[in-house]
Design a protein around this motif. Structure first.
Motif, short mmCIF file in Angstrom:
data_model
loop_
_atom_site.label_atom_id
_atom_site.label_comp_id
_atom_site.label_asym_id
_atom_site.label_seq_id
_atom_site.Cartn_x
_atom_site.Cartn_y
_atom_site.Cartn_z
N ALA A 1 -0.53 18.53 -0.38
CA ALA A 1 0.55 17.93 0.10
C ALA A 1 0.48 16.62 0.72
O ALA A 1 1.24 15.75 0.46
N ALA A 2 -0.61 16.57 1.61
CA ALA A 2 -0.87 15.51 2.23
C ALA A 2 -1.38 14.37 1.48
O ALA A 2 -0.97 13.18 1.42
N ALA A 3 -2.58 14.75 0.64
CA ALA A 3 -3.11 13.80 -0.38
C ALA A 3 -2.15 13.46 -1.39
O ALA A 3 -2.34 12.15 -1.46
N LEU A 4 -1.31 14.20 -1.96
CA LEU A 4 -0.51 13.66 -2.87
C LEU A 4 0.60 12.84 -2.51
O LEU A 4 0.93 11.72 -3.14
N THR A 5 1.22 13.21 -1.16
CA THR A 5 2.05 12.37 -0.67
C THR A 5 1.41 10.71 -0.02
O THR A 5 2.17 9.91 -0.36
N LEU A 6 0.48 10.94 0.31
CA LEU A 6 -0.16 9.70 0.72
C LEU A 6 -0.71 8.70 -0.61
O LEU A 6 -0.34 7.62 -0.73
N HIS A 7 -1.01 9.45 -1.68
CA HIS A 7 -1.31 8.83 -2.77
C HIS A 7 0.14 7.98 -3.33
O HIS A 7 -0.31 6.98 -3.95
N GLY A 8 1.19 8.75 -3.30
CA GLY A 8 2.25 8.18 -3.87
C GLY A 8 2.78 7.30 -3.11
O GLY A 8 3.29 6.02 -3.64
N HIS A 9 2.72 7.59 -1.73
CA HIS A 9 3.09 6.30 -0.72
C HIS A 9 2.38 5.07 -1.03
O HIS A 9 3.08 3.77 -1.03
N TRP A 10 0.95 5.24 -1.01
CA TRP A 10 0.41 3.94 -1.31
C TRP A 10 0.74 3.34 -2.73
O TRP A 10 0.74 2.21 -2.77
N GLY A 11 0.80 4.02 -3.52
CA GLY A 11 1.17 3.58 -5.02
C GLY A 11 2.51 2.76 -5.23
O GLY A 11 2.60 1.77 -5.78
N LEU A 12 3.37 3.38 -4.56
CA LEU A 12 4.76 2.96 -4.42
C LEU A 12 4.84 1.89 -3.70
O LEU A 12 5.69 0.81 -3.76
N GLY A 13 4.25 1.58 -2.73
CA GLY A 13 3.70 0.30 -1.70
C GLY A 13 3.39 -0.56 -2.17
O GLY A 13 3.75 -1.77 -2.26
N GLN A 14 2.57 -0.45 -3.41
CA GLN A 14 2.14 -1.63 -4.15
C GLN A 14 3.18 -1.95 -5.05
O GLN A 14 3.43 -3.40 -5.27
N VAL A 15 4.03 -1.29 -5.63
CA VAL A 15 5.20 -1.80 -6.46
C VAL A 15 6.15 -2.56 -5.61
O VAL A 15 6.70 -3.46 -5.86
N VAL A 16 6.35 -2.15 -4.33
CA VAL A 16 7.37 -2.65 -3.26
C VAL A 16 6.71 -4.08 -3.20
O VAL A 16 7.24 -5.11 -3.16
N THR A 17 5.32 -4.16 -2.87
CA THR A 17 4.78 -5.48 -2.70
C THR A 17 4.98 -6.62 -3.68
O THR A 17 5.01 -7.71 -3.77
N ASP A 18 4.49 -5.97 -5.03
CA ASP A 18 4.56 -6.88 -5.99
C ASP A 18 5.97 -7.28 -6.69
O ASP A 18 6.34 -8.38 -7.35
N TYR A 19 7.18 -6.41 -6.57
CA TYR A 19 8.39 -6.70 -7.25
C TYR A 19 9.51 -6.86 -6.16
O TYR A 19 10.50 -7.25 -6.90
N VAL A 20 9.13 -6.70 -4.93
CA VAL A 20 10.62 -6.88 -4.18
C VAL A 20 10.11 -8.23 -3.34
O VAL A 20 9.18 -8.63 -2.74
N HIS A 21 11.12 -9.01 -3.07
CA HIS A 21 11.01 -10.43 -2.69
C HIS A 21 12.05 -10.72 -1.76
O HIS A 21 13.38 -10.23 -2.01
N GLY A 22 11.79 -11.55 -0.64
CA GLY A 22 12.95 -11.68 0.31
C GLY A 22 12.75 -10.88 1.37
O GLY A 22 12.49 -9.45 1.52
N ASP A 23 12.87 -11.36 2.68
CA ASP A 23 12.68 -10.78 3.89
C ASP A 23 13.45 -9.29 4.25
O ASP A 23 12.93 -8.42 4.37
N PHE A 24 14.58 -9.42 3.99
CA PHE A 24 15.62 -8.37 4.24
C PHE A 24 15.49 -7.18 2.99
O PHE A 24 15.17 -6.12 3.14
N LYS A 25 15.28 -7.81 1.69
CA LYS A 25 14.84 -6.85 0.68
C LYS A 25 13.43 -5.96 1.15
O LYS A 25 13.49 -4.68 0.79
N VAL A 26 12.42 -6.82 1.50
CA VAL A 26 11.18 -6.04 1.68
C VAL A 26 11.17 -4.95 2.80
O VAL A 26 10.70 -3.79 2.51
N LYS A 27 12.04 -5.31 3.73
CA LYS A 27 12.18 -4.41 4.94
C LYS A 27 12.78 -3.10 4.58
O LYS A 27 12.61 -2.09 4.87
N VAL A 28 13.97 -3.35 3.74
CA VAL A 28 14.92 -2.41 3.51
C VAL A 28 13.83 -1.42 2.37
O VAL A 28 13.70 -0.04 2.51
#
Length: 158
Positions: free
Chosen positions: A95-122
């Motif tokens: 549970a911990a490893a799969l959640t952390l793996h998914g969190h890090w992976g989706l965090g990279q998607v947010v970093t790559d594809y979400v632009h703008g201060d407010f949108k990134v924070k949300v």
């Protein structure tokens, strides 16, 4: 360079290449105002991840990258181990490893594809909430139901 010139000469004779267009060979326009002596370079903006959202220390980024790869390798070993030795400790570890793996992976998607201060924070807040709900749901499933290992084994036995 000679190949590009050869393709460019073909383009001007009425033959259009399939993948190369003449717009790819355009250079930025340099304009000079008559009133001023400095030269203005007219180019398009490229939307890339701003550096202010990136990790400030290259050592921290390197450790994060190493941690992601290490977690992926650990998950490769945990999956057969979880199948051979199911139990509550393995369920919580998964549970911990799969959640952390998914969190890090989706965090990279947010970093790559979400632009703008407010949108990134949300997006980062939503990702944190999603990861917390995922981990809580997996822990609830482990304690109040059969657990991740037994559930996967039951799916495979169908």
């Amino acid at each position: 360079m000679a190949a590009l010139l050869r393709i460019r000469s073909i383009c001007h004779k009425g033959v259009k290449p399939l993948f190369l267009r003449s717009s790819l060979f355009l250079r930025p326009v340099v304009a000079q105002k008559k009133d001023q002596d400095h030269v203005l370079l007219l180019t398009a903006d490229i939307h890339a991840s701003p550096s202010r959202y990136a990790v400030t220390s290259s050592k921290a980024a390197s450790r994060h990258w190493t941690g992601e790869r290490l977690l992926s390798i650990i998950l490769l070993g945990m999956l057969p181990t979880a199948y051979m030795f199911p139990g509550p400790i393995m369920d919580c570890s998964l549970a911990a490893a799969l959640t952390l793996h998914g969190h890090w992976g989706l965090g990279q998607v947010v970093t790559d594809y979400v632009h703008g201060d407010f949108k990134v924070k949300v997006a980062r807040g939503g990702l944190l909430a999603l990861s917390a709900v995922t981990f809580a749901g997996l822990c609830y499933f482990n304690y109040h139901d059969v657990g991740i290992c037994k559930a996967v084994a039951m799916l495979w036995s169908m």
